[in-house]
Design an enzyme around this catalytic site. Structure first.
Site, short mmCIF file in Angstrom:
data_model
loop_
_atom_site.label_atom_id
_atom_site.label_comp_id
_atom_site.label_asym_id
_atom_site.label_seq_id
_atom_site.Cartn_x
_atom_site.Cartn_y
_atom_site.Cartn_z
N CYS A 134 -40.65 -2.03 -56.57
CA CYS A 134 -40.26 -1.58 -55.22
C CYS A 134 -41.43 -0.83 -54.60
O CYS A 134 -42.50 -1.38 -54.47
CB CYS A 134 -38.98 -0.75 -55.28
N ASP A 189 -35.22 -10.46 -49.73
CA ASP A 189 -35.75 -9.10 -49.62
C ASP A 189 -36.23 -8.84 -48.19
O ASP A 189 -37.34 -9.23 -47.82
CB ASP A 189 -36.91 -8.90 -50.61
N HIS A 221 -34.01 -7.58 -53.62
CA HIS A 221 -34.85 -6.41 -53.82
C HIS A 221 -34.24 -5.53 -54.91
O HIS A 221 -33.08 -5.15 -54.82
CB HIS A 221 -34.94 -5.61 -52.50
#
Length: 251
Positions: A134, A189, A221
């Site tokens: 991330c 995402d 994500h």
């Protein structure tokens, strides 16, 4: 399976001490070093399990709490399972913390993390590898550009905002990178749409950076994070294979 030993350590930085998790094969020998950059939810049991799994593959792994200026981990209290219903409340607290970690501060800290890992007697000589998740994918990319002589490999998974229009977008460090890179993107995402994936790839190609970028179909994500609702076991195993293959051939 290789037995590993994990412990809490403090990393001296210019702004204090960053709490971190260090894990390594429990054989008394030095192993190649890997810096693991956390996702926004931070240093917590699941992330330590990920670091342990990497140590089982033969690496000395350092996972720092990059939000240490706001306190020791966990900076924000988290539920056992982070689901969509809880995310707004969590990010109400995490948002300002994330924004306060500017690129300049992050790279000042990266210098301390790399120096500590390099000097650790449990780490072999030579450049290290980095993996980030991330927001950690962006930190990994920036670190490779800021300290090219100290980084041999970088992997980033479900990274967000890696190639924006901003003047300080992470992809703009491409021309300083000497490491080999691998990215595993989630195709579901919104924080990294296809135009950013393409822009990142074009920048790395133009700079002559050795890299591979793959889009994980159907993944969301956060697909590597087993304590979140975004977890995808198939995509996660694919990530482990790609990550260890990269580290094995570069470190």
């Amino acid at each position: 399976m290789t037995a590993v030993r994990g412990t809490s350590v403090d990393i001296p930085t210019q702004d204090g001490a960053a709490d971190a998790y260090l894990t390594h094969p429990d054989d008394g020998s030095p192993h190649p070093g890997v810096l693991l950059y956390m996702d926004a939810f931070g240093l917590r049991p699941h992330l330590k399990k990920m670091a342990d799994r990497l140590a089982e593959a033969g690496y000395t792994v350092l996972a720092p709490n990059v939000f240490y200026r706001h306190g020791r981990a966990p900076v924000v209290e988290l539920p056992d399972l982070i689901d969509p219903a809880r995310r707004p409340e969590i990010f109400e607290h995490l948002g300002p913390v994330m924004q306060s970690l500017t690129p300049d501060l992050a790279m000042r800290d990266a210098d301390a993390y790399l120096a500590w890992l390099t000097d650790c007697p449990l780490t072999t000589d030579g450049p290290v590898g980095i993996t980030g998740y991330c927001m950690g994918a962006g930190l990994a990319l920036r670190t490779a550009g800021a300290y090219p002589e100290r980084v041999a490999a970088v992997a980033g998974f479900h990274g967000g905002r890696l190639a924006t229009d901003a003047a300080d977008s992470p992809h703009l460090v491409a021309d300083r990178i000497t490491a080999e890179l691998y990215f595993g993107h989630a195709d579901q995402d919104p924080s990294l749409p296809s135009e950013q994936i393409n822009r990142l790839g074009e920048a790395l190609t133009a700079a002559g950076v050795r890299h591979r970028s793959e889009v994980y179909t159907g993944a969301h994500h956060g697909f590597t994070q087993a304590d979140t609702a975004a977890y995808d076991s198939t995509a996660d195993e694919r990530h482990w294979k790609a990550l260890t293959a990269l580290l094995d051939r570069t470190l």
